[in-house]
Design a protein around this motif. Sequence first.
Motif, short mmCIF file in Angstrom:
data_model
loop_
_atom_site.label_atom_id
_atom_site.label_comp_id
_atom_site.label_asym_id
_atom_site.label_seq_id
_atom_site.Cartn_x
_atom_site.Cartn_y
_atom_site.Cartn_z
N LEU A 98 0.82 -1.21 0.00
CA LEU A 98 0.00 0.00 0.00
C LEU A 98 0.85 1.26 0.00
O LEU A 98 0.45 2.28 -0.57
CB LEU A 98 -0.96 -0.01 1.19
N LEU A 99 2.02 1.23 0.62
CA LEU A 99 2.91 2.39 0.61
C LEU A 99 3.42 2.70 -0.80
O LEU A 99 3.85 3.81 -1.08
CB LEU A 99 4.10 2.18 1.56
N ILE A 100 3.35 1.71 -1.67
CA ILE A 100 3.70 1.94 -3.08
C ILE A 100 2.44 2.21 -3.90
O ILE A 100 2.38 3.18 -4.67
CB ILE A 100 4.47 0.72 -3.65
N ALA A 101 1.42 1.39 -3.72
CA ALA A 101 0.21 1.49 -4.57
C ALA A 101 -0.57 2.77 -4.35
O ALA A 101 -1.03 3.39 -5.31
CB ALA A 101 -0.69 0.27 -4.34
N VAL A 102 -0.74 3.19 -3.10
CA VAL A 102 -1.56 4.39 -2.83
C VAL A 102 -0.96 5.63 -3.49
O VAL A 102 -1.66 6.35 -4.21
CB VAL A 102 -1.81 4.57 -1.31
N PRO A 103 0.35 5.91 -3.29
CA PRO A 103 0.91 7.07 -4.00
C PRO A 103 0.88 6.93 -5.52
O PRO A 103 0.65 7.92 -6.23
CB PRO A 103 2.35 7.15 -3.49
N ALA A 138 -10.38 7.39 -12.30
CA ALA A 138 -10.94 6.40 -11.37
C ALA A 138 -9.94 6.04 -10.28
O ALA A 138 -10.34 5.80 -9.13
CB ALA A 138 -11.37 5.16 -12.14
N LEU A 139 -8.67 6.02 -10.63
CA LEU A 139 -7.66 5.69 -9.62
C LEU A 139 -7.62 6.73 -8.50
O LEU A 139 -7.19 6.42 -7.39
CB LEU A 139 -6.29 5.53 -10.28
N GLY A 140 -8.08 7.94 -8.79
CA GLY A 140 -8.17 8.95 -7.73
C GLY A 140 -9.14 8.53 -6.64
O GLY A 140 -8.90 8.73 -5.45
N ASP A 141 -10.27 7.92 -7.05
CA ASP A 141 -11.24 7.42 -6.06
C ASP A 141 -10.64 6.27 -5.27
O ASP A 141 -10.79 6.18 -4.05
CB ASP A 141 -12.52 6.98 -6.74
N TRP A 142 -9.94 5.37 -5.96
CA TRP A 142 -9.32 4.24 -5.28
C TRP A 142 -8.19 4.71 -4.38
O TRP A 142 -7.95 4.11 -3.31
CB TRP A 142 -8.82 3.22 -6.30
N HIS A 143 -7.49 5.75 -4.78
CA HIS A 143 -6.43 6.34 -3.96
C HIS A 143 -7.00 6.73 -2.59
O HIS A 143 -6.41 6.42 -1.56
CB HIS A 143 -5.86 7.57 -4.69
N ARG A 144 -8.13 7.34 -2.59
CA ARG A 144 -8.77 7.77 -1.34
C ARG A 144 -9.19 6.56 -0.49
O ARG A 144 -8.95 6.53 0.71
CB ARG A 144 -9.98 8.64 -1.65
N TRP A 148 -7.36 5.13 3.30
CA TRP A 148 -8.01 4.77 4.57
C TRP A 148 -7.59 3.37 5.02
O TRP A 148 -7.38 3.13 6.21
CB TRP A 148 -9.52 4.87 4.46
N VAL A 149 -7.47 2.45 4.07
CA VAL A 149 -7.01 1.09 4.41
C VAL A 149 -5.58 1.16 4.94
O VAL A 149 -5.24 0.53 5.95
CB VAL A 149 -7.11 0.16 3.19
N LEU A 150 -4.75 1.97 4.29
CA LEU A 150 -3.37 2.15 4.74
C LEU A 150 -3.34 2.72 6.16
O LEU A 150 -2.59 2.26 7.01
CB LEU A 150 -2.60 3.05 3.77
N LEU A 151 -4.17 3.73 6.41
CA LEU A 151 -4.22 4.32 7.75
C LEU A 151 -4.63 3.28 8.79
O LEU A 151 -4.04 3.22 9.88
CB LEU A 151 -5.19 5.51 7.76
#
Length: 188
Positions: A98-103, A138-144, A148-151
């Motif tokens: 997630l530290l790679i995928a989210v950014p 769409a990836l912007g929505d998934w980013h958000r 939260w999952v990362l947090l």
Amino acid sequence: MRYEPAPVYNAPARLFHWLTALLLLIQFVLAWTMPDVHRDTQPVGLIAWHLGIGVVIVLLVFVRLLWRSIHAVPPEPGSLPPALRALARYTHWLLYLLLIAVPLMGWANASSRDWPITLFAAIPMPPLSPAGSPIGHALGDWHRVFAWVLLALVGLHVGAALFHHFVLRDETLARMLPAHRRQAASER
């Protein structure tokens, strides 16, 4: 009480860990305080900072994984049940993912908005999606969502470290602390 140092992470691994934690904290503060992103939003101010720090986090995690691949991870102190040991291992790898995928999702979204992405506000980075890309948007929505999952995973990670320290009273937390902090922690 005689202090027996636990096998610890080396200094670069500890630096990568705490620098990642600090940058992630800054990222979440920026995300909560920056203006909402709309169709005509420009990447200035806090948004520009958020984008730049995201790039740094991705690069830092890649360096951290490279370092980890060529340096042994110290053995875990104590004896955890196999199920907890497996949970810890999977949680750590999911954190890395997630530290790679989210950014990268945020970067792709910014690219689809035709926003420039730079490293340290000076080095231009390549776009990860074409301008106007529906997938990038769409990836912007998934980013958000995945932020939260990362947090939540970070909260689980911190909670587990505190559980090890205060309940199990093992040296798990001390492995990631500087030497003088490890000794103080072990004397409690």
